[in-house]
Write an enzyme that holds these catalytic residues in place. Structure first.
Site, PDB file in Angstrom:
ATOM      1  N   GLY A 356     -53.999  43.285 -22.674  1.00 26.73           N
ATOM      2  CA  GLY A 356     -55.405  43.111 -23.009  1.00 26.73           C
ATOM      3  C   GLY A 356     -55.673  41.725 -23.540  1.00 26.73           C
ATOM      4  N   PRO A 358     -56.887  38.594 -26.091  1.00 29.74           N
ATOM      5  CA  PRO A 358     -56.534  38.353 -27.495  1.00 29.74           C
ATOM      6  C   PRO A 358     -57.527  38.998 -28.452  1.00 29.74           C
ATOM      7  CG  PRO A 358     -56.475  36.315 -26.215  1.00 29.74           C
ATOM      8  CD  PRO A 358     -57.108  37.339 -25.345  1.00 29.74           C
ATOM      9  N   GLY A 359     -57.001  39.471 -29.570  1.00 25.92           N
ATOM     10  CA  GLY A 359     -57.859  39.977 -30.628  1.00 25.92           C
ATOM     11  C   GLY A 359     -58.272  41.425 -30.515  1.00 25.92           C
ATOM     12  N   VAL A 360     -57.704  42.177 -29.554  1.00 30.11           N
ATOM     13  CA  VAL A 360     -58.103  43.590 -29.426  1.00 30.11           C
ATOM     14  C   VAL A 360     -57.193  44.510 -30.237  1.00 30.11           C
ATOM     15  CG1 VAL A 360     -59.164  43.255 -27.171  1.00 30.11           C
ATOM     16  CG2 VAL A 360     -56.747  43.857 -27.302  1.00 30.11           C
ATOM     17  N   GLY A 361     -56.160  43.939 -30.909  1.00 31.16           N
ATOM     18  CA  GLY A 361     -55.359  44.754 -31.818  1.00 31.16           C
ATOM     19  C   GLY A 361     -54.041  45.238 -31.260  1.00 31.16           C
ATOM     20  N   LYS A 362     -53.436  44.510 -30.326  1.00 35.90           N
ATOM     21  CA  LYS A 362     -52.182  44.967 -29.721  1.00 35.90           C
ATOM     22  C   LYS A 362     -51.042  44.945 -30.746  1.00 35.90           C
ATOM     23  CE  LYS A 362     -52.351  41.804 -26.525  1.00 35.90           C
ATOM     24  NZ  LYS A 362     -53.663  41.211 -26.869  1.00 35.90           N
ATOM     25  N   THR A 363     -50.903  43.826 -31.460  1.00 36.16           N
ATOM     26  CA  THR A 363     -49.803  43.705 -32.423  1.00 36.16           C
ATOM     27  C   THR A 363     -49.987  44.651 -33.604  1.00 36.16           C
ATOM     28  OG1 THR A 363     -49.517  41.380 -31.786  1.00 36.16           O
ATOM     29  CG2 THR A 363     -48.531  42.077 -33.861  1.00 36.16           C
ATOM     30  N   SER A 680     -62.349  37.875  -6.686  1.00 35.87           N
ATOM     31  CA  SER A 680     -63.369  38.878  -6.977  1.00 35.87           C
ATOM     32  C   SER A 680     -64.791  38.354  -6.888  1.00 35.87           C
ATOM     33  CB  SER A 680     -63.117  39.482  -8.361  1.00 35.87           C
ATOM     34  OG  SER A 680     -63.142  38.487  -9.355  1.00 35.87           O
ATOM     35  N   LYS A 723     -65.276  43.854 -16.573  1.00 39.09           N
ATOM     36  CA  LYS A 723     -66.427  43.269 -15.886  1.00 39.09           C
ATOM     37  C   LYS A 723     -67.702  44.058 -16.156  1.00 39.09           C
ATOM     38  CE  LYS A 723     -63.529  41.356 -12.213  1.00 39.09           C
ATOM     39  NZ  LYS A 723     -63.118  41.470 -10.797  1.00 39.09           N
TER      40      LYS A 723
END
Length: 794
Positions: A356, A358-363, A680, A723
C-alpha cells in the site's frame, strides 16, 4: 693467585648485586645492621667496606654462612641519608677479597677479616686476543640492549688493562647475580675473559632473537621456529602478572555450549571450534574470530520460544484499538490465530505482504499483530540493501565477518518464533555483490526456511516458526519468484471519512499528549480536520496529516506558555490560515465544464490514486504525433495504440480518414513535472483524441481507466480501488472501468460504492457514448472501403 695481608673491615651483604673492582656502583642501604656498618665506616675515616652477595636474596638478616665468601673491598665515595631513614651510597670497587672469618660486632653489624687477592694475567697473547674479542662482543651487546646508554658505556672500556676491561664489562652486563658472582670469583684474567665471552655470545643471541621476534610481530609474520620461544615468553609474562585462568574460561564456555540446547550439527561445530580455540595463542587474531563464533552459537535461541496468545477476542480488541478499518488484514490475522488454536504444532507456512501507499499504517499494523499474538517484534529495514551478504552473512574467512541481518535480528529477539517485519521489501536493489532478493527466496519459502543456512554460522537454523510479514509500496518492483512466495494483502488509500475518523480517534489524542495539551481542554472542530485533510495534505495515508496536526499543536502550546490563553482552546477552520499558512492544495474537484480534447483519466501511484486529464491539440503539419508530460515508455506506446485505433476507425467515428496527412497531433498529460507511466490511461487518451477530432466535448463528470488495444478492446488494469477513491475525492461519481475489473469493485468501501455509478466496458464503442456528450456519427458519404466518394458533394 696470591693473597696479601689480612684486615678487619665492616661488611655489608648485598641481596642481588655484585660489585667489581675498578667500577663505581650506586645502591641504597636500608637494613639496620648495614646502616650501622656504614656509620662505623664513615666515622673511622677509612671509608673502606667489604661488599659480598647473599646466597639467598630473600633473607633479611643473613648469617655468615648465607653470604658468599668472595666479595669486593670498596671505598665509599658518596653517601646521603634520605627521609625514609635509608642511605644512598656510591662506592668504587678496589680489590677482590676473601672473607677468612666473619663475626657480628656488639653494634649488630658484621665484621669480616678479609684477605685481599691479587689477579693473575696469564698468557699475554691469549689475554690480548680474548680482550679484543670481548670488546667486539660487548659493543654488539650494547647496541642490541636498549637499556644501556651506548656512548657512555662504551667509553668506559676504551684503553686500560684486560683485567679492568673484564670487570667493567661484567659490571654492565644485565644478567643474574649468580653469573656475575661466578665472574667475580675468577681471579685469573684469561679465565674471566673466556667465560665473559661465552656469556656475551649467549646474551647477544637472545637479544637478536628478541629483536627478530618483535620485528616479525609488527609485520604480522610468524615463523614456526619462533613460536615456541614467543609462547613461553608470553606464559612467563602472564604468570608474573597473575593473569592465568584460561582453563576456567574454557570450562565456562564448555558448560554454556552444553546448556545452549543446540541441534546436533551445531553442537558438533561448537565443540570442534572450542578444541581449536584451546590450542591457539590467546593474543592471536584467529583466537578472537574463533571466540566470537562460539559466542554467536551459544547466544542463538535454538529452542527458546515465546508463548503465543491465541485469544481471538483479545486480538480483535487490540487490532481495533490501534487501527481503523483494514478489515481484510484483521480477518487474516484472526484466521491465523484460529488455525493455531486447532493445530498448535503446525508450521508457519504463510508469509504476509502488506502492499500500500506510504502512511496507511503497514508498519504500525505489524506491531499490533505482534502484540495481539504475543510474539516478540523485530523489524528489518530492507531499503537500500544491495549485498547478498546482508541476508546470508559473510564467511568467517573474511576479516570482520558477521552473520546476516536475519540471524542478527533473531538473536536480538532471543526467541525462535518472533514476528519478523521485513520493511520496504520493494526497495532492495542489486549490484556486483549479488542480488539480495534471490537470497530472500529461501528465507520466505515455507518449504525451505526450516533449514536456512547462514554463511557465518555455517549450520542450518530453523526459521519455520518465525511469523514473517513484509511491507511494500508497489508490487511490480518485487521479483516474480519472490512474489510467488507471498500472500499479498493490499492496503488502499483512506477515504476522507476514514481519514477524519483516524484523526479523531488516534492522531489528535496522540499529538495532544505528546505536546502536553491533553489536560488543557484543547478541542478540534471536525471541519478544521477536514480542511487540513483537503487543503494542506494530498496523500493516500495519514502521515502528512499527522505532521500538520503536530504543527498546530506546537503553535497552540507556545500560545499557552506565552499566556495568550488559559482555559480551553478551540481550533476552528478559520484559524488554520494563521496557524498553518496559506493552503498548499486547492480542493480536488472535477473539471468545471465539458471540454473538447480533454478527458478525465485515473492513475495509480505508490501514493494512491490520482486524476489525470490528458489534453489533445491538432495543428497543421505532416502527420506527426508528439506526447509530453514526462510519460514513460509504456504510456507512450499506449498513446500510439490509441492514435492507431482512431486512424483505423476514423470513418466510423465521423473523422476524415486523411486527417493525419496535413495535421500534427500533440498529446499532453499534466502535470508535466511528475513522471507517469503505465497503460491505464489508454482509453482516456483515445477519448481525448476522438473528442478533439470530432469537436464533441468530453463529459467532465466522468472518469475512466483501462488499457486500449489496436482494435479498440479495453483490457483490465490494476489499482481499481485507489482510482475510484481518487474519483470520489474529486467529486466525480461516474467511472468507466473494464468489465474484467468488475470483481475488484467489491473492495471499494460500501459508503463510497453506494454513491458511485460504474459503467463496465469491453470495447471503445462502449466507452465513447458514455464519455462524450453525444456519440460520434460515422461519415455517410464514404464508399465501402472508408474512402470519400468523389461523386458526392461536400
Amino acid at each position: 693467585m696470591t693473597t696479601t695481608r689480612v684486615e678487619k673491615i665492616p661488611m655489608v651483604p648485598l641481596r642481588e648485586a655484585v660489585v667489581f673492582p675498578k667500577t663505581m656502583v650506586p645502591f641504597v642501604v636500608g637494613r639496620r645492621s648495614s646502616l650501622k656498618a656504614l656509620e662505623r665506616v664513615l666515622e673511622s675515616g677509612d671509608r673502606r667496606i667489604f661488599l659480598a652477595c647473599q646466597r639467598d636474596a630473600s633473607a633479611d638478616e643473613p648469617q655468615p654462612e648465607e653470604i658468599h665468601t668472595l666479595g669486593t673491598v670498596a671505598t665509599v665515595v658518596q653517601s646521603l641519608k634520605v627521609a625514609s631513614g635509608n642511605m644512598r651510597m656510591l662506592v668504587e670497587g678496589v680489590s677482590r677479597a676473601r672473607a677468612v672469618d666473619v663475626t657480628r660486632s656488639p653494634e649488630g653489624f658484621l665484621d669480616a677479616e678479609v684477605a685481599l687477592l691479587d689477579e693473575r694475567v696469564g698468557d699475554p697473547v691469549k689475554v690480548e686476543k680474548l680482550a679484543r674479542r670481548v670488546t667486539g662482543l660487548f659493543e654488539s651487546y650494547v647496541k642490541l640492549n636498549p637499556s644501556l646508554p651506548a656512548e657512555t658505556v662504551l667509553s668506559t672500556i676504551r684503553g686500560g688493562d684486560p683485567g679492568r676491561l673484564a670487570d667493567t664489562v661484567s659490571a654492565h652486563m644485565v644478567v643474574h647475580a649468580e653469573r656475575k658472582q661466578d665472574l667475580l670469583e675468577r681471579v685469573f684474567v684469561d679465565e674471566r675473559l673466556e667465560r665473559l665471552a661465552q656469556l656475551l655470545e649467549g646474551e647477544i643471541d637472545k637479544l637478536q632473537l628478541d629483536h627478530s621476534v618483535d620485528g616479525k610481530v609488527k609485520e604480522q609474520l610468524e615463523q614456526a621456529q619462533r613460536e615456541y620461544y614467543l609462547s613461553e615468553k608470553i606464559k612467563a609474562i602472564q604468570k608474573e602478572l597473575g593473569r592465568g585462568g584460561r582453563e576456567e574460561e574454557f570450562e565456562e564456555l564448555r558448560e554454556k555450549i552444553e546448556e545452549a540446547d543446540m541441534p546436533e550439527a551445531a553442537l558438533d561445530k561448537a565443540r570442534a571450534e572450542l578444541r581449536r580455540l584451546e590450542g591457539m595463542p590467546p593474543v592471536s587474531a584467529e583466537a578472537t574470530v574463533s571466540r566470537s563464533y562460539i559466542d554467536w552459537l551459544i547466544e542463538m535461541p535454538w529452542k527458546a520460544r515465546s508463548r503465543e496468545k491465541r485469544d481471538l477476542i483479545r486480538a480483535r480488541k487490540i487490532l481495533d484499538r490501534d487501527h481503523h478499518g483494514l478489515t481484510e488484514v484483521k480477518e487474516r490475522i484472526l484466521e491465523h490465530l484460529a488455525v493455531a488454536q486447532l493445530a498448535p504444532r503446525r508450521r508457519q507456512n504463510t508469509i504476509l505482504c502488506l502492499v500500500g501507499p506510504p502512511g496507511v499504517g503497514k508498519t504500525s499494523l505489524a506491531r499490533s499483530i505482534a502484540e495481539a499474538t504475543g510474539r516478540k517484534f523485530v523489524r528489518l529495514s530492507l531499503g537500500g540493501v544491495r549485498d547478498e551478504a546482508e541476508v546470508r552473512g559473510h564467511r568467517r574467512t573474511y576479516i570482520g565477518a558477521f552473520p546476516g541481518r536475519i540471524i542478527q535480528m533473531i538473536r536480538k529477539a532471543k526467541t525462535r518464533n518472533p514476528l519478523f517485519l521485513l520493511d520496504e521489501l520493494d526497495k532492495m536493489s542489486t549490484d556486483f555483490r549479488g542480488d539480495p532478493s534471490a537470497a530472500m527466496l529461501e528465507v520466505l519459502d515455507p518449504e525451505q526456511n526450516h533449514g536456512f543456512l547462514d554463511h557465518y554460522l555455517d549450520t542450518e537454523y530453523d526459521l519455520s516458526d518465525v511469523f514473517f510479514i513484509a511491507t511494500a509500496n508497489v508490487l511490480h518492483l518485487i521479483p516474480a519468484p519472490l512474489q510467488d512466495r507471498l500472500e499479498v494483502i493490499r492496503l488502499a488509500g483512506y477515504t476522507l471519512d476514514e481519514k477524519l475518523a483516524i484523526a479523531e480517534r488516534f492522531l489528535v489524542p496522540k499529538q495532544l499528549e505528546a505536546h502536553g495539551l491533553a489536560k488543557k481542554k484543547v478541542r478540534w472542530e471536525k471541519d478544521a480536520l477536514q480542511v487540513i485533510t483537503e487543503r494542506y495534505t494530498r496523500e493516500a495515508g495519514v502521515r502528512a496529516l499527522e505532521r500538520q496536526i503536530a504543527r498546530v499543536c506546537r503553535k497552540v502550546a507556545r500560545a499557552y506558555v506565552e499566556k495568550q490563553w488559559k482555559t480551553g482552546y478551540e481550533i476552528r477552520p478559520e484559524d488554520l490560515t494563521e496557524l498553518l499558512g496559506i493552503p498548499r492544495f486547492r480542493p480536488s474537484e472535477a473539471r468545471p465544464r465539458n471540454e473538447v480534447g480533454v478527458a478525465t483519466g485515473l492513475a495509480w501511484t505508490s501514493f494512491g490514486g490520482e486524476i489525470l486529464a490528458p489534453e489533445v491539440s491538432v495543428v497543421p503539419g505532416r502527420g506527426k504525433m508528439a506526447i509530453t508530460g514526462q510519460v514513460g515508455e509504456v504510456m507512450q506506446e499506449s498513446a500510439q495504440a490509441a492514435m492507431t485505433y482512431v486512424r483505423a476507425r476514423a470513418a466510423e467515428l465521423g473523422i476524415s480518414p486523411s486527417f493525419h496527412k496535413d495535421s500534427d497531433v500533440h498529446i499532453h498529460v499534466p502535470e508535466g513535472a511528475i513522471p507517469k507511466d503505465g497503460p491505464s490511461a489508454g482509453i482516456a487518451m483515445a477519448t481525448a483524441v476522438v473528442s478533439m477530432l470530432t469537436k464533441i466535448p468530453a463529459r467532465a463528470n466522468v472518469a475512466m481507466t483501462g488499457e486500449i488495444t489496436l482494435r479498440g478492446k479495453v483490457l483490465p488494469v490494476g489499482g481499481i480501488k485507489e482510482k475510484v477513491l481518487a474519483a470520489h475525492r474529486c467529486g466525480i461519481l461516474e467511472v468507466i472501468v473494464p468489465r474484467e475489473n468488475e470483481k475488484d469493485l467489491s473492495e471499494i468501501p460500501a459508503e463510497v460504492a453506494g454513491m458511485m455509478e460504474f459503467t463496465l466496458v469491453e470495447h471503445m464503442d462502449e466507452v465513447l457514448p458514455a464519455a462524450l456528450e453525444r456519440p460520434p456519427q460515422p461519415l455517410a458519404h464514404l464508399d465501402g472501403e472508408g474512402v470519400e466518394d468523389p461523386a458526392r458533394p461536400n
